[in-house]
Design a protein around this motif. Structure first.
Motif, short mmCIF file in Angstrom:
data_model
loop_
_atom_site.label_atom_id
_atom_site.label_comp_id
_atom_site.label_asym_id
_atom_site.label_seq_id
_atom_site.Cartn_x
_atom_site.Cartn_y
_atom_site.Cartn_z
N GLY A 89 -1.19 1.89 8.74
CA GLY A 89 -0.24 1.77 9.83
C GLY A 89 0.08 0.31 10.17
N ASN A 90 1.01 0.15 11.09
CA ASN A 90 1.52 -1.17 11.41
C ASN A 90 0.72 -1.82 12.53
OD1 ASN A 90 3.38 -0.81 9.42
ND2 ASN A 90 4.92 0.02 10.80
N CYS A 91 -0.56 -1.98 12.25
CA CYS A 91 -1.47 -2.58 13.23
C CYS A 91 -2.16 -3.77 12.57
CB CYS A 91 -2.50 -1.55 13.66
SG CYS A 91 -3.51 -0.97 12.28
N ILE A 92 -3.05 -4.40 13.32
CA ILE A 92 -3.88 -5.45 12.73
C ILE A 92 -4.98 -4.76 11.94
CG2 ILE A 92 -5.38 -7.41 13.17
CD1 ILE A 92 -3.75 -7.91 15.74
N ARG A 93 -4.97 -4.97 10.63
CA ARG A 93 -5.89 -4.27 9.75
C ARG A 93 -7.27 -4.92 9.79
NH1 ARG A 93 -3.29 -1.27 5.73
NH2 ARG A 93 -1.33 -0.49 6.54
N ASN A 94 -8.18 -4.23 9.14
CA ASN A 94 -9.53 -4.74 8.97
C ASN A 94 -9.51 -6.24 8.63
OD1 ASN A 94 -12.30 -4.71 8.52
ND2 ASN A 94 -12.09 -4.05 6.39
N VAL A 95 -10.19 -7.05 9.44
CA VAL A 95 -10.25 -8.49 9.20
C VAL A 95 -11.23 -8.74 8.05
CG1 VAL A 95 -10.87 -10.71 10.21
CG2 VAL A 95 -9.76 -8.97 11.62
N ARG A 114 5.21 -4.39 11.23
CA ARG A 114 4.60 -4.00 9.96
C ARG A 114 3.12 -4.29 10.06
NH1 ARG A 114 4.13 -1.09 6.52
NH2 ARG A 114 4.61 -1.19 4.31
N LYS A 115 2.37 -3.86 9.03
CA LYS A 115 0.92 -4.12 9.01
C LYS A 115 0.62 -5.62 9.09
CE LYS A 115 0.92 -2.73 4.38
NZ LYS A 115 0.31 -2.49 3.08
N PHE A 116 -0.59 -5.94 9.52
CA PHE A 116 -0.92 -7.34 9.73
C PHE A 116 -2.35 -7.60 9.27
CE2 PHE A 116 -1.41 -11.34 11.88
CZ PHE A 116 -0.12 -11.84 11.93
N LYS A 117 -2.49 -8.56 8.36
CA LYS A 117 -3.80 -8.77 7.73
C LYS A 117 -4.31 -10.18 8.00
CE LYS A 117 -2.81 -5.33 4.21
NZ LYS A 117 -2.59 -5.01 2.79
N ILE A 118 -5.55 -10.25 8.46
CA ILE A 118 -6.17 -11.53 8.81
C ILE A 118 -7.41 -11.72 7.94
CG2 ILE A 118 -7.22 -12.88 10.67
CD1 ILE A 118 -5.65 -11.22 12.68
N ALA A 119 -7.59 -12.95 7.45
CA ALA A 119 -8.81 -13.27 6.70
C ALA A 119 -9.41 -14.53 7.29
CB ALA A 119 -8.49 -13.48 5.23
N ILE A 120 -10.73 -14.62 7.24
CA ILE A 120 -11.39 -15.78 7.84
C ILE A 120 -12.53 -16.27 6.95
CG2 ILE A 120 -12.71 -14.16 9.32
CD1 ILE A 120 -12.81 -16.50 11.37
N ILE A 163 -2.31 -14.00 8.59
CA ILE A 163 -2.96 -15.16 9.18
C ILE A 163 -4.24 -15.42 8.40
CG2 ILE A 163 -4.21 -16.08 11.19
CD1 ILE A 163 -2.31 -14.65 13.01
N GLY A 164 -4.43 -16.67 7.97
CA GLY A 164 -5.67 -17.07 7.32
C GLY A 164 -6.33 -18.15 8.17
N LEU A 165 -7.61 -17.99 8.42
CA LEU A 165 -8.33 -18.95 9.26
C LEU A 165 -9.43 -19.60 8.45
CD1 LEU A 165 -8.73 -16.65 12.41
CD2 LEU A 165 -7.17 -18.60 12.19
N MET A 166 -9.47 -20.94 8.53
CA MET A 166 -10.57 -21.67 7.89
C MET A 166 -11.33 -22.37 9.01
SD MET A 166 -10.09 -21.29 4.51
CE MET A 166 -11.00 -22.65 3.82
#
Ligand code: HEM
Ligand code: SF4
Lengths: 564, 114
Positions: A132-138, A176-182, A197-200
């Protein structure tokens, strides 16, 4: 606030409390009711589909598919056993680890799903935010909390973001879906610049976290490398700033065209500077106190993570050196499948789920149970799933490695190929996926068999090979040094090759298509010729991607399309 | 359902397929009006007559506990209809990477009696 002593907490992931558990139970009951109403006909498929997707349930080619969340890829042995139980009891005895650190079951029945979700809830697991169009598993670094080069454990902030995003009313219906990585290490192991969004994370001079923020990266139909919005976002503003980004996206992102709805398209359309201006305008107008991420909150979340109680190093390192000398096959496995740990006497182990001729990322219930046992015996009961579809034991004492390797080897999990050409990333493709153009798995199997020889793989050296069955790019083909994309030629499967992709932070690039699509066997042969060309043309010390960058794609293209 | 699967030539023939609502499994509309897991039993329609049949089956899908009814173009072989696309061949036969997971694959009862 009082916290339980560390020893009673699960190592490596957040301990649920009664509030979390009650919430999950309510969600299961709600879905049970929805399923009943669907079966009775009170809900039509059109009404039910969004509801089942919110619970991770897709209808795929052969059956329903359930995608279970593994937040930031970490799970404990009990949770792994629950997954094994689901595979055994409700599926066909296996599961598929995905590039988003989740697991998919391919043969699920709608009528069983409420019971499966209840089983998951008993193990503090769920399938929320997997669709779905949410913030997905980080997603986070698979060596979090262990890597020698880590400065900040990214799981703490991943958990904070999980709590912030779960059910955030404003962000359940994004364009739309939203994917974050950290990542919390200078070495990007999460493909930060291929995420929305990518976070370092790194530390400032006072020891507090600051973040580099990348936005608008992604693969799929329109592959784009994310751009840097901030270099030094202070921890206390993390939530406020991400909230600002999402608000801008929510307001200006396109909802009229599914192919133009991701944030990457908005960032490109506005230009980085204008996008940044709008985020900043939103940010300064916000009630920052309300969104302030207090040090105390971070500490409280951190306190809910168990930490391993390491043994003294003793003679562990010396013993390992001797064992490596005595057994060359073991030595090669240690070279490819282990990663330096911050704790003396320990290493992290990557267990390859890519045996020659196997299905990348597929693991049987017996293997899951074995992995759970090994985690209990050797790694504080904790496991991680990597975005390259392997499994990591984070904290293994060096003098326990030899026995571990022997056990793995006896159970089809001892392949020494991490980072090599046969460590292939592949999506489920046309064998399972309703959106696919072509099968990804058989070509992966042919390639891993073709390059099965350990000597040959070592000779070729580090190489990422990624396969997607269609342009949605779930197998990240654009990010592979060699990528394969399945296309549909009038109902027949065919494959395009891309070259020169890379997901490492400093040298991130998008693979370029080298030419017309070929059949499966032609593609396998073409890749073999591409490898031959590299071996013939490389200079000393050059890896495949280096040679590719130095020479460009032309010589490889000539080789790929050379008449047989 | 994906429009790709509904591509049919005017003079070809097709069969009708769907997924069962309860377990998601693939079924084919057979000559006797039952839904069978085996494509070899499927009733073959000319592409001229199939549109009406599809309308009818779509309308009764909920009563028959089915989802996603659509038509699949086939060619005829001695063993029965064979879909013209790779995708539908995989749907009919099961994933190519698990030769044992054919439509014949027998399931154990979800909860085994004690
Ligand atoms: C079989 C069921 C699946 C379906 C129906 C599906 C569908 C999709 C679709 C439609 C997109 C494109 C979305 C967009 O660009 O807005 C996408 C992207 C993606 N999928 Fe899947 N997918 C499936 C399985 C998987 C699996 C098994 C993995 C992991 C191996 C995966 C990982 C991803 C990733 C990482 C992306 C993001 C690519 C990007 O950055 O845009 N998906 N998926
Ligand atoms: S890339 Fe395409 S074929 Fe592969 S899983 Fe994603 S949607 Fe399916």
């Amino acid at each position: 606030m009082s916290h339980a002593p560390h020893s009673s907490l699960p190592v490596g992931h957040y301990a649920y409390d009664e509030v979390d558990r009650t919430f999950l139970k309510q969600r299961v009951a709600q879905f049970r009711d929805q399923v009943e109403r669907r079966i009775s006909g009170a809900l039509t498929e059109e009404e039910f589909k969004p509801l089942r997707l919110m619970n991770g349930l897709y209808l795929q080619l052969h059956a329903y598919m359930l995608r279970v969340a593994i937040p930031y890829g970490v799970l404990n042995s009990g949770q792994m056993r629950t997954l094994a139980q689901i595979a055994q009891r409700y599926d066909r005895d296996y599961g598929h680890f995905t590039t988003r650190q989740n697991i998919q079951f391919n043969w699920i029945k709608l009528e069983d799903t409420p019971d499966i979700l209840a089983l998951l809830a008993d193990a503090d697991m769920h399938a929320l935010q997997t669709s779905g169009n949410c913030i997905r598993n980080v997603t986070a670094d698979q060596f979090a909390g262990a890597a020698a080069d880590e400065v900040i454990d990214p799981r703490i902030h991943a958990e904070i973001l999980r709590q912030w995003s779960t059910l955030h009313p404003e962000f359940t219906f994004l364009p739309r879906k939203f994917k974050i990585a950290i990542s919390g290490s200078p070495q990007d192991r999460v493909a930060a610049r291929f995420h929305d969004i990518g976070l370092m994370a790194r530390k400032d001079e006072n020891g507090r976290a600051v973040f580099e923020v990348y936005v608008g990266g992604g693969l799929g139909r329109t592959p784009i490398v994310g751009v840097k919005l901030r270099d030094d976002l202070p921890e206390e503003d993390l939530i406020a700033y991400l909230e600002a980004i999402l608000r801008v996206y929510n307001e200006f992102g396109r909802r009229d065209n599914i192919y133009k709805a991701r944030i990457k398209i908005l960032v490109q359309a506005l230009g980085v500077q204008e996008f940044r201006n709008r985020v900043n305008a939103e940010f300064v107008a916000m009630d920052r106190a309300r969104y302030r991420l207090d040090e105390k909150i971070v500490a409280a979340i951190q306190a809910r993570f168990g930490v391993p109680d390491f043994d003294p190093a003793g003679q562990a390192a010396e013993k390992l050196i001797q064992q490596r000398k005595a057994d060359r096959a073991f030595d090669f496995w240690v070279r490819t499948n282990t990663h330096a740990h911050k704790q003396p006497g320990y290493v992290s182990v990557t267990i390859s789920c890519k045996p020659a001729g196997g299905i990348p990322g597929d693991v049987t219930s017996a293997q899951m149970n074995l992995l759970a046992d090994l985690a209990d015996q050797l790694s504080f009961g904790e496991l991680r799933i990597t975005h390259l579809q392997n499994v990591v034991l984070g904290h293994v004492r060096q003098d326990k490695l030899y026995a571990l390797w022997q056990t793995l080897d006896q159970n089809g999990l001892g392949t020494a190929n991490v980072g090599f050409i046969s460590d292939i990333v592949a999506c489920p493709g046309l064998d399972y996926c309703a959106l696919a153009n072509a099968r990804s798995i058989p070509i992966a199997q042919k390639l891993s068999e073709r390059f099965a020889s350990p000597e040959l793989q070592r000779e070729i050296g580090p190489l990422r090979l990624n396969i997607s069955g269609c342009i949605n790019a779930c197998g990240h083909h654009h990010a592979g040094h060699i990528g394969i994309l399945g296309v549909d030629k009038r109902g027949e499967e065919a494959f395009q090759i891309t070259l020169g992709g890379a997901a490492d932070q400093d040298t991130v690039s998008i693979g370029q298509i080298i030419g017309a699509a070929m059949s499966e066997d032609e593609t396998v042969d073409a890749i073999a010729r591409i490898i031959d060309t590299y071996l013939a043309r490389r200079t000393a010390g050059e890896q495949f991607i280096d040679t590719c960058r130095r020479l460009g794609t032309a010589p490889f293209k000539d080789a790929a399309y050379a008449p047989a | 359902m994906d429009r790709r699967n509904n591509r049919r030539d005017a003079e070809g023939s097709s069969v009708i397929t769907a997924n069962r609502l309860l377990d998601g499994r693939i079924v084919w509309l057979a000559a006797d009006g039952q839904w069978s897991p085996h494509i070899r039993n499927a009733r073959v329609y000319s592409n001229v007559e199939i549109e009406d049949a599809l309308k009818e089956q779509t309308a009764s899908a909920q009563d028959n506990e089915l989802v996603g009814v659509y038509g699949v173009q086939v060619s005829l072989s001695p063993t029965g209809p064979v879909p013209v696309t790779s995708r539908e061949c995989i749907r009919a036969g099961g994933p190519s990477v698990h030769p044992d997971f054919t439509p014949e694959w027998q399931e154990r009862p979800a909860v085994s009696p004690a």
